[in-house]
Write an enzyme that holds these catalytic residues in place. Structure first.
Site, PDB file in Angstrom:
ATOM      1  N   ALA A  65       0.873  -1.169   0.000  1.00 51.86           N
ATOM      2  CA  ALA A  65       0.000   0.000   0.000  1.00 51.86           C
ATOM      3  C   ALA A  65       0.910   1.219   0.000  1.00 51.86           C
ATOM      4  O   ALA A  65       2.066   1.142   0.428  1.00 51.86           O
ATOM      5  CB  ALA A  65      -0.876  -0.016   1.240  1.00 51.86           C
ATOM      6  N   GLY A 108       0.618  -4.854   0.905  1.00 54.61           N
ATOM      7  CA  GLY A 108      -0.571  -4.874   0.052  1.00 54.61           C
ATOM      8  C   GLY A 108      -0.319  -5.543  -1.298  1.00 54.61           C
ATOM      9  O   GLY A 108      -1.242  -6.053  -1.928  1.00 54.61           O
ATOM     10  N   GLU A 111      -0.735  -9.086  -0.663  1.00 57.42           N
ATOM     11  CA  GLU A 111      -2.167  -9.278  -0.396  1.00 57.42           C
ATOM     12  C   GLU A 111      -2.987  -9.218  -1.680  1.00 57.42           C
ATOM     13  O   GLU A 111      -3.932  -9.982  -1.872  1.00 57.42           O
ATOM     14  CB  GLU A 111      -2.641  -8.232   0.627  1.00 57.42           C
ATOM     15  CG  GLU A 111      -2.009  -8.483   1.999  1.00 57.42           C
ATOM     16  CD  GLU A 111      -2.180  -7.322   2.973  1.00 57.42           C
ATOM     17  OE1 GLU A 111      -1.791  -6.188   2.623  1.00 57.42           O
ATOM     18  OE2 GLU A 111      -2.699  -7.539   4.077  1.00 57.42           O
ATOM     19  N   GLU A 131       4.571  -5.073   7.190  1.00 57.49           N
ATOM     20  CA  GLU A 131       3.859  -3.981   7.880  1.00 57.49           C
ATOM     21  C   GLU A 131       4.355  -3.776   9.308  1.00 57.49           C
ATOM     22  O   GLU A 131       4.350  -2.657   9.821  1.00 57.49           O
ATOM     23  CB  GLU A 131       2.347  -4.271   7.906  1.00 57.49           C
ATOM     24  CG  GLU A 131       1.657  -4.173   6.554  1.00 57.49           C
ATOM     25  CD  GLU A 131       1.674  -5.464   5.753  1.00 57.49           C
ATOM     26  OE1 GLU A 131       2.449  -6.398   6.094  1.00 57.49           O
ATOM     27  OE2 GLU A 131       0.916  -5.549   4.768  1.00 57.49           O
TER      28      GLU A 131
HETATM   29  C1  HXC Z   1       5.112   4.373  -1.204  1.00 56.55           C
HETATM   30  C2  HXC Z   1       7.022   3.375  -2.011  1.00 56.55           C
HETATM   31  C3  HXC Z   1       6.634   2.130  -1.453  1.00 56.55           C
HETATM   32  C4  HXC Z   1       5.393   2.071  -0.761  1.00 56.55           C
HETATM   33  C5  HXC Z   1       8.547   1.887  -2.433  1.00 56.55           C
HETATM   34  N1  HXC Z   1       8.201   3.176  -2.601  1.00 56.55           N
HETATM   35  N2  HXC Z   1       7.608   1.229  -1.738  1.00 56.55           N
HETATM   36  N3  HXC Z   1       6.260   4.473  -1.881  1.00 56.55           N
HETATM   37  N4  HXC Z   1       4.664   3.207  -0.665  1.00 56.55           N
HETATM   38  N5  HXC Z   1       4.933   0.937  -0.240  1.00 56.55           N
HETATM   39  C6  HXC Z   1       8.943   4.216  -3.292  1.00 56.55           C
HETATM   40  C7  HXC Z   1      10.171   4.661  -2.500  1.00 56.55           C
HETATM   41  O1  HXC Z   1       9.804   5.605  -1.529  1.00 56.55           O
HETATM   42  C8  HXC Z   1      11.023   5.268  -3.587  1.00 56.55           C
HETATM   43  O2  HXC Z   1      10.524   6.559  -3.901  1.00 56.55           O
HETATM   44  C9  HXC Z   1      10.738   4.365  -4.778  1.00 56.55           C
HETATM   45  O3  HXC Z   1       9.504   3.719  -4.499  1.00 56.55           O
HETATM   46  C10 HXC Z   1      11.802   3.298  -4.970  1.00 56.55           C
HETATM   47  O4  HXC Z   1      11.951   2.596  -3.757  1.00 56.55           O
HETATM   48  P1  HXC Z   1      13.385   2.373  -3.050  1.00 56.55           P
HETATM   49  O5  HXC Z   1      13.140   2.100  -1.621  1.00 56.55           O
HETATM   50  O6  HXC Z   1      14.311   3.482  -3.379  1.00 56.55           O
HETATM   51  O7  HXC Z   1      13.872   1.055  -3.809  1.00 56.55           O
HETATM   52  P2  HXC Z   1      14.832  -0.089  -3.262  1.00 56.55           P
HETATM   53  O8  HXC Z   1      15.985   0.521  -2.481  1.00 56.55           O
HETATM   54  O9  HXC Z   1      15.143  -0.958  -4.422  1.00 56.55           O
HETATM   55  O10 HXC Z   1      13.963  -0.916  -2.189  1.00 56.55           O
HETATM   56  C11 HXC Z   1      12.797  -1.637  -2.603  1.00 56.55           C
HETATM   57  C12 HXC Z   1      11.938  -2.032  -1.367  1.00 56.55           C
HETATM   58  C13 HXC Z   1      11.625  -0.768  -0.562  1.00 56.55           C
HETATM   59  C14 HXC Z   1      12.695  -3.053  -0.516  1.00 56.55           C
HETATM   60  C15 HXC Z   1      10.665  -2.701  -1.923  1.00 56.55           C
HETATM   61  O11 HXC Z   1      11.108   0.238  -1.436  1.00 56.55           O
HETATM   62  C16 HXC Z   1      10.622  -0.992   0.528  1.00 56.55           C
HETATM   63  O12 HXC Z   1      10.951  -1.551   1.564  1.00 56.55           O
HETATM   64  N6  HXC Z   1       9.391  -0.509   0.319  1.00 56.55           N
HETATM   65  C17 HXC Z   1       8.340  -0.572   1.312  1.00 56.55           C
HETATM   66  C18 HXC Z   1       7.826  -1.961   1.450  1.00 56.55           C
HETATM   67  C19 HXC Z   1       6.717  -2.048   2.509  1.00 56.55           C
HETATM   68  O13 HXC Z   1       6.963  -1.772   3.671  1.00 56.55           O
HETATM   69  N7  HXC Z   1       5.518  -2.404   2.080  1.00 56.55           N
HETATM   70  C20 HXC Z   1       4.389  -2.504   2.968  1.00 56.55           C
HETATM   71  C21 HXC Z   1       3.614  -1.240   2.946  1.00 56.55           C
HETATM   72  S1  HXC Z   1       2.244  -1.300   4.103  1.00 56.55           S
HETATM   73  P3  HXC Z   1      11.508   7.841  -4.026  1.00 56.55           P
HETATM   74  O14 HXC Z   1      10.567   8.978  -4.268  1.00 56.55           O
HETATM   75  O15 HXC Z   1      12.288   7.912  -2.772  1.00 56.55           O
HETATM   76  O16 HXC Z   1      12.368   7.509  -5.220  1.00 56.55           O
HETATM   77  C22 HXC Z   1       1.107  -2.248   3.330  1.00 56.55           C
HETATM   78  C23 HXC Z   1      -0.114  -2.753   4.035  1.00 56.55           C
HETATM   79  C24 HXC Z   1      -0.887  -1.732   4.593  1.00 56.55           C
HETATM   80  O17 HXC Z   1       1.222  -2.570   2.217  1.00 56.55           O
HETATM   81  C25 HXC Z   1      -1.715  -2.284   5.675  1.00 56.55           C
HETATM   82  C26 HXC Z   1      -1.448  -1.612   6.956  1.00 56.55           C
HETATM   83  C27 HXC Z   1      -2.444  -0.517   7.273  1.00 56.55           C
END
Ligand code: HXC
Length: 257
Positions: A65, A108, A111, A131
């Site tokens: 998400a 997400g 999911e 998460e």
């Molecule tokens: C918003 C995101 C994002 C996300 C990545 N980006 N994941 N933006 N929401 N979930 C954005 C980063 O901010 C970055 O933007 C760009 O995408 C590239 O990501 P990087 O981190 O620079 O890439 P990399 O170093 O290759 O790492 C990849 C990654 C990492 C390991 C997937 O991006 C990451 O850990 N992302 C988050 C994963 C996560 O936690 N997902 C769960 C979300 S919560 P910029 O602008 O900086 O270039 C969820 C459930 C919700 O999904 C339910 C709870 C309420």
């Protein structure tokens, strides 16, 4: 319809939806949800389409998400808007949807893949429910669906530690149905969807409904439900055609749409 965060195409009887927010690794924001639901409903209503594939990029199916969109939400907003309830509409699709996953399918994203009917993974796929690292828990079904896919021990491990599972482990655990080399992912998924789309559409939809019912009911009720659906298929031309074609040693031509 013109979409900004997804790309839709048709390949024969298959509707292909590609998540397309590359700069955010296909993070799922409200716009992508609305567009995805609209595309799935559109293909659902199109009699020329028999199955769908949802995919992302080589690097990410979807990295979760959209954290930046979610960050500022208050409890009152989350509760009163029933945040994430919109995804339930995606799961109401009646035609089969295959998730073709390469790269990250996190939070997400994992999911969403699990909301599809089955998952075909590239050997580069990585699944996770991170998460917990953000101070929250899965909110689009991860704690429930992942547990049904892989069992309690692995689901707890993933949800509590936030660790990722690679494609081989995901296949071993029953999360994905097949793993293919990354370069073959889309073609393999489209081939599988095209195969489904060539079958009798009502039979396909009922098969999906019957398997899904197994998650919601007892064995006795599920068996009864399956049998009633099975009986009803004898009202279709496609049943006559399918069985006649077998007896006559020819390919069936299913026409019920
Ligand atoms: C918003 C995101 C994002 C996300 C990545 N980006 N994941 N933006 N929401 N979930 C954005 C980063 O901010 C970055 O933007 C760009 O995408 C590239 O990501 P990087 O981190 O620079 O890439 P990399 O170093 O290759 O790492 C990849 C990654 C990492 C390991 C997937 O991006 C990451 O850990 N992302 C988050 C994963 C996560 O936690 N997902 C769960 C979300 S919560 P910029 O602008 O900086 O270039 C969820 C459930 C919700 O999904 C339910 C709870 C309420």
């Amino acid at each position: 319809m013109a979409y900004e965060t997804i790309i839709t195409e048709t390949r024969g009887k298959v509707g292909l939806i590609t998540l397309n927010r590359p700069k955010a690794l296909n993070a799922l924001n409200s716009q992508i949800l609305a567009e995805l639901v609209s595309a799935v409903n559109g293909f659902g209503a199109d009699p020329g389409i028999g199955a769908m594939v949802v995919t992302g990029s080589d690097k990410a199916f979807a990295a979760g998400a959209d954290i930046k969109e979610m960050q500022a939400i208050s409890y009152v907003d989350a509760y009163s808007q029933d945040f994430f309830v919109g995804w339930e509409e995606f799961t109401r699709a009646r035609k089969p949807i295959i998730a073709a996953v390469a790269g990250y399918a996190l939070g997400g994203g994992c999911e969403l893949a699990m909301m599809c009917d089955f998952i075909i993974a590239a050997d580069t796929a990585k699944f996770g429910q991170p998460e917990i690292t953000l101070g929250v828990i899965p909110g689009m079904g991860g704690s429930q669906r992942l547990t049904r896919f892989v069992g309690k021990s692995k689901a707890m491990d993933m949800c509590l530690t936030g660790r990722m599972m690679d494609a081989a482990e995901a296949e071993r655990s029953g999360l994905v149905s097949r793993v293919v080399p990354a370069g073959e992912l889309i073609e393999e998924a489209i081939r599988a969807a095209a195969k489904i789309a060539d079958f009798s559409l009502p039979s396909v939809m009922m098969a999906k409904e019957a398997v899904n019912r197994s998650y919601e009911t007892t064995l006795a009720e599920g068996l009864r439900f399956e049998r009633r659906l099975f009986h009803s298929l004898f009202a279709l031309e496609d049943q006559k055609e399918g069985m006649a074609a077998f007896a006559e040693k020819r390919k069936p031509n299913f026409t019920n749409r």
